[in-house]
Write a protein that holds these residues in place. Structure first.
Motif, PDB file in Angstrom:
ATOM      1  N   ILE A 199       0.892  -1.102   0.034  1.00 56.04           N
ATOM      2  CA  ILE A 199      -0.153  -0.026  -0.030  1.00 56.04           C
ATOM      3  C   ILE A 199       0.977   1.268   0.055  1.00 56.04           C
ATOM      4  CG2 ILE A 199      -1.410   1.568   1.391  1.00 56.04           C
ATOM      5  CD1 ILE A 199      -2.903  -1.065   2.382  1.00 56.04           C
ATOM      6  N   ARG A 200       0.880   1.948  -1.018  1.00 59.62           N
ATOM      7  CA  ARG A 200       1.384   3.309  -1.024  1.00 59.62           C
ATOM      8  C   ARG A 200       0.496   4.411  -0.796  1.00 59.62           C
ATOM      9  NH1 ARG A 200       5.925   0.934  -3.414  1.00 59.62           N
ATOM     10  NH2 ARG A 200       5.642  -0.379  -4.978  1.00 59.62           N
ATOM     11  N   PRO A 201       0.911   4.993   0.402  1.00 56.29           N
ATOM     12  CA  PRO A 201      -0.248   6.219   1.075  1.00 56.29           C
ATOM     13  C   PRO A 201      -0.692   7.078   0.138  1.00 56.29           C
ATOM     14  CG  PRO A 201       1.660   5.575   2.748  1.00 56.29           C
ATOM     15  CD  PRO A 201       1.937   4.765   1.205  1.00 56.29           C
ATOM     16  N   THR A 202       0.278   7.623  -0.703  1.00 63.15           N
ATOM     17  CA  THR A 202      -0.178   8.848  -1.628  1.00 63.15           C
ATOM     18  C   THR A 202      -1.121   8.232  -2.715  1.00 63.15           C
ATOM     19  OG1 THR A 202       1.630   8.221  -3.035  1.00 63.15           O
ATOM     20  CG2 THR A 202       1.919  10.271  -1.806  1.00 63.15           C
ATOM     21  N   VAL A 203      -0.962   6.789  -3.090  1.00 65.09           N
ATOM     22  CA  VAL A 203      -1.947   6.470  -3.977  1.00 65.09           C
ATOM     23  C   VAL A 203      -3.415   6.193  -3.232  1.00 65.09           C
ATOM     24  CG1 VAL A 203      -2.426   4.403  -5.647  1.00 65.09           C
ATOM     25  CG2 VAL A 203      -0.110   5.285  -5.533  1.00 65.09           C
ATOM     26  N   GLN A 204      -3.204   5.495  -2.083  1.00 64.60           N
ATOM     27  CA  GLN A 204      -4.462   5.345  -1.492  1.00 64.60           C
ATOM     28  C   GLN A 204      -5.284   6.461  -1.276  1.00 64.60           C
ATOM     29  OE1 GLN A 204      -3.725   3.477   2.439  1.00 64.60           O
ATOM     30  NE2 GLN A 204      -5.742   2.356   2.340  1.00 64.60           N
ATOM     31  N   ALA A 205      -4.449   7.483  -0.782  1.00 66.47           N
ATOM     32  CA  ALA A 205      -5.305   8.858  -0.473  1.00 66.47           C
ATOM     33  C   ALA A 205      -6.113   9.422  -1.716  1.00 66.47           C
ATOM     34  CB  ALA A 205      -4.238   9.687   0.082  1.00 66.47           C
ATOM     35  N   LYS A 206      -5.209   9.404  -2.826  1.00 69.55           N
ATOM     36  CA  LYS A 206      -5.735  10.172  -4.267  1.00 69.55           C
ATOM     37  C   LYS A 206      -6.341   9.149  -5.106  1.00 69.55           C
ATOM     38  CE  LYS A 206      -1.856  13.459  -4.195  1.00 69.55           C
ATOM     39  NZ  LYS A 206      -0.476  13.784  -4.904  1.00 69.55           N
ATOM     40  N   ALA A 207      -6.310   7.817  -5.108  1.00 66.84           N
ATOM     41  CA  ALA A 207      -7.223   6.996  -6.028  1.00 66.84           C
ATOM     42  C   ALA A 207      -8.794   7.109  -5.730  1.00 66.84           C
ATOM     43  CB  ALA A 207      -6.869   5.740  -5.575  1.00 66.84           C
ATOM     44  N   LYS A 208      -9.555   7.411  -6.495  1.00 73.17           N
ATOM     45  CA  LYS A 208     -11.131   7.464  -6.271  1.00 73.17           C
ATOM     46  C   LYS A 208     -11.632   6.099  -5.716  1.00 73.17           C
ATOM     47  CE  LYS A 208     -12.042  11.262  -9.565  1.00 73.17           C
ATOM     48  NZ  LYS A 208     -12.564  11.438 -10.725  1.00 73.17           N
ATOM     49  N   TRP A 209     -10.924   4.986  -6.325  1.00 74.01           N
ATOM     50  CA  TRP A 209     -11.438   3.604  -5.947  1.00 74.01           C
ATOM     51  C   TRP A 209      -9.898   3.019  -5.565  1.00 74.01           C
ATOM     52  CZ3 TRP A 209     -13.458  -0.952  -9.236  1.00 74.01           C
ATOM     53  CH2 TRP A 209     -13.816  -1.878  -8.363  1.00 74.01           C
ATOM     54  N   PHE A 210      -9.945   2.404  -4.305  1.00 67.77           N
ATOM     55  CA  PHE A 210      -8.463   1.705  -3.902  1.00 67.77           C
ATOM     56  C   PHE A 210      -9.150   0.237  -3.442  1.00 67.77           C
ATOM     57  CE2 PHE A 210      -5.211   0.618  -1.233  1.00 67.77           C
ATOM     58  CZ  PHE A 210      -4.071   1.073  -1.938  1.00 67.77           C
ATOM     59  N   VAL A 211      -8.342  -0.866  -3.951  1.00 68.85           N
ATOM     60  CA  VAL A 211      -8.938  -2.012  -3.542  1.00 68.85           C
ATOM     61  C   VAL A 211      -7.538  -2.946  -3.215  1.00 68.85           C
ATOM     62  CG1 VAL A 211     -10.748  -2.156  -5.287  1.00 68.85           C
ATOM     63  CG2 VAL A 211      -8.593  -3.220  -5.646  1.00 68.85           C
ATOM     64  N   THR A 212      -7.937  -3.693  -2.402  1.00 67.19           N
ATOM     65  CA  THR A 212      -6.625  -4.734  -1.852  1.00 67.19           C
ATOM     66  C   THR A 212      -6.772  -6.131  -2.333  1.00 67.19           C
ATOM     67  OG1 THR A 212      -7.835  -5.191   0.111  1.00 67.19           O
ATOM     68  CG2 THR A 212      -6.130  -3.438  -0.011  1.00 67.19           C
ATOM     69  N   ASP A 213      -7.812  -6.456  -3.227  1.00 68.40           N
ATOM     70  CA  ASP A 213      -8.128  -7.779  -3.455  1.00 68.40           C
ATOM     71  C   ASP A 213      -8.714  -7.861  -4.843  1.00 68.40           C
ATOM     72  OD1 ASP A 213      -9.249 -10.268  -4.068  1.00 68.40           O
ATOM     73  OD2 ASP A 213      -9.380 -10.783  -1.826  1.00 68.40           O
ATOM     74  N   PHE A 214      -8.130  -8.384  -5.923  1.00 70.75           N
ATOM     75  CA  PHE A 214      -8.614  -8.522  -7.435  1.00 70.75           C
ATOM     76  C   PHE A 214     -10.132  -9.022  -7.477  1.00 70.75           C
ATOM     77  CE2 PHE A 214      -4.328  -8.247  -8.951  1.00 70.75           C
ATOM     78  CZ  PHE A 214      -4.425  -7.088  -9.601  1.00 70.75           C
ATOM     79  N   ASN A 215     -10.394  -9.695  -6.433  1.00 73.56           N
ATOM     80  CA  ASN A 215     -12.034 -10.157  -6.275  1.00 73.56           C
ATOM     81  C   ASN A 215     -12.902  -8.944  -6.177  1.00 73.56           C
ATOM     82  OD1 ASN A 215     -11.819 -13.065  -6.674  1.00 73.56           O
ATOM     83  ND2 ASN A 215     -10.569 -13.073  -4.613  1.00 73.56           N
ATOM     84  N   GLU A 216     -12.637  -8.077  -5.518  1.00 74.31           N
ATOM     85  CA  GLU A 216     -13.315  -6.880  -5.559  1.00 74.31           C
ATOM     86  C   GLU A 216     -13.786  -6.456  -6.933  1.00 74.31           C
ATOM     87  OE1 GLU A 216     -12.034  -3.802  -2.192  1.00 74.31           O
ATOM     88  OE2 GLU A 216     -10.507  -5.242  -2.028  1.00 74.31           O
ATOM     89  N   ILE A 217     -12.966  -6.253  -7.732  1.00 73.80           N
ATOM     90  CA  ILE A 217     -13.027  -5.907  -9.233  1.00 73.80           C
ATOM     91  C   ILE A 217     -13.897  -6.803  -9.992  1.00 73.80           C
ATOM     92  CG2 ILE A 217     -11.911  -5.162 -11.588  1.00 73.80           C
ATOM     93  CD1 ILE A 217      -9.529  -4.192  -9.698  1.00 73.80           C
ATOM     94  N   ILE A 218     -13.505  -8.084  -9.662  1.00 77.34           N
ATOM     95  CA  ILE A 218     -14.357  -9.107 -10.401  1.00 77.34           C
ATOM     96  C   ILE A 218     -15.740  -8.909 -10.016  1.00 77.34           C
ATOM     97  CG2 ILE A 218     -14.482 -11.786 -10.347  1.00 77.34           C
ATOM     98  CD1 ILE A 218     -11.666 -12.060  -9.888  1.00 77.34           C
ATOM     99  N   ASP A 219     -16.146  -8.655  -8.637  1.00 78.07           N
ATOM    100  CA  ASP A 219     -17.605  -8.682  -8.106  1.00 78.07           C
ATOM    101  C   ASP A 219     -18.216  -7.581  -8.885  1.00 78.07           C
ATOM    102  OD1 ASP A 219     -16.938 -10.847  -6.413  1.00 78.07           O
ATOM    103  OD2 ASP A 219     -16.666  -9.600  -4.621  1.00 78.07           O
ATOM    104  N   VAL A 220     -17.658  -6.263  -8.819  1.00 75.18           N
ATOM    105  CA  VAL A 220     -18.027  -5.277  -9.661  1.00 75.18           C
ATOM    106  C   VAL A 220     -18.541  -5.667 -11.020  1.00 75.18           C
ATOM    107  CG1 VAL A 220     -17.820  -3.052 -10.476  1.00 75.18           C
ATOM    108  CG2 VAL A 220     -17.346  -3.633  -8.306  1.00 75.18           C
ATOM    109  N   LEU A 221     -17.377  -6.147 -11.949  1.00 73.07           N
ATOM    110  CA  LEU A 221     -17.703  -6.747 -13.110  1.00 73.07           C
ATOM    111  C   LEU A 221     -19.042  -7.745 -13.325  1.00 73.07           C
ATOM    112  CD1 LEU A 221     -14.221  -7.261 -14.416  1.00 73.07           C
ATOM    113  CD2 LEU A 221     -15.694  -5.572 -15.388  1.00 73.07           C
ATOM    114  N   ASN A 222     -19.151  -8.614 -12.273  1.00 77.57           N
ATOM    115  CA  ASN A 222     -20.084  -9.564 -12.374  1.00 77.57           C
ATOM    116  C   ASN A 222     -21.763  -9.042 -11.672  1.00 77.57           C
ATOM    117  OD1 ASN A 222     -18.608 -11.539 -13.507  1.00 77.57           O
ATOM    118  ND2 ASN A 222     -17.829 -12.204 -11.747  1.00 77.57           N
ATOM    119  N   GLN A 223     -21.627  -7.595 -11.279  1.00 72.45           N
ATOM    120  CA  GLN A 223     -22.872  -7.297 -10.908  1.00 72.45           C
ATOM    121  C   GLN A 223     -23.864  -7.112 -12.081  1.00 72.45           C
ATOM    122  OE1 GLN A 223     -22.022  -3.665  -8.723  1.00 72.45           O
ATOM    123  NE2 GLN A 223     -20.952  -4.950  -7.048  1.00 72.45           N
TER     124      GLN A 223
END
Length: 223
Positions: A199-223
């Motif tokens: 986790i890079r704090p600057t990226v975590q602070a500035k990203a509109k969506w920050f995930v720590t598991d690719f399954n979070e992205i998979i779940d959104v694609l499968n909605q």
């Protein structure tokens, strides 16, 4: 804010991934340095490059100057120290490909090290944008090709911009862990910060969506 990114993701016409600490668990250049017994000298420079406190090309030149990898060392490294795919990335890439969404790898690392990773993910070689190491005919280290956009700060944005223009992508999503990824959106239409490996704090602070598991992205694609 994450809802805006997720909307673009669902209609993505291209997805670009950073490689080190995103698609794979390691930082390739740090691992290469360790392999060549130059590990501790190089990892502190990588950290400076990632936090944006040194230009990327300065850092790359310094790190390669320390490592001086030969062609034989690169081949041995790729064979004996294959990188570890991040959990869930193969499933995510496969899901995108099953929907005919082209996937690209954009990295400040080296194409010769990234090509085997791309092969594992069924990503074509011409979808890799990364740096090219140069060698003398003896196989000794001869620097890197500084005409590659990825060898410079802001290079990922140049690659994204050219992909959008060439293919007329309207919803290009970039996924990555570092400052060099964050600064490439725009031109990327959406950026997903990834912190599953580091986790890079600057990226975590500035990203509109920050995930720590690719399954979070998979779940959104499968909605």
């Amino acid at each position: 804010m994450s809802a805006e990114v997720q909307t673009i993701l669902r209609k993505a016409d291209a997805v670009c991934f950073d490689v080190d600490s995103t698609v794979i668990q390691e930082e390739g250049i740090d691992e290469l340095a360790k392999f060549c017994n130059k590990g501790s000298e190089v990892s502190s420079l990588t950290a400076k490059a990632m936090t944006g406190s040194m230009t990327f090309q300065e850092s790359l030149k310094l790190r390669l100057g320390i490592i001086q990898p030969t062609l034989t060392q690169i081949r041995d490294f790729v064979t004996t120290k294959p990188p570890t795919l991040t959990p869930g990335v193969k499933k995510l890439v496969g899901l995108l490909q099953s929907r005919n969404v082209p996937v690209y790898l954009i990295s400040g690392g080296f194409k010769s090290i990234i090509a085997p990773i791309a092969a594992q993910l069924n990503i074509p070689n011409d979808h890799i944008f990364a740096n090219r190491l140069k060698f003398y005919y003896t196989g000794e280290h001869a620097g890197f090709d500084d005409s590659e956009p990825t060898s410079k700060s802001g290079g990922k944005a140049v690659v994204v911009d050219s992909l959008k223009k060439r293919h007329n992508y309207k919803n290009l999503v970039l996924i990555g862990d570092g400052a060099t990824d964050l600064e490439a959106s725009p031109p990327a239409d959406a950026f997903i910060g990834y912190g599953g490996n580091v986790i890079r704090p600057t990226v975590q602070a500035k990203a509109k969506w920050f995930v720590t598991d690719f399954n979070e992205i998979i779940d959104v694609l499968n909605q």
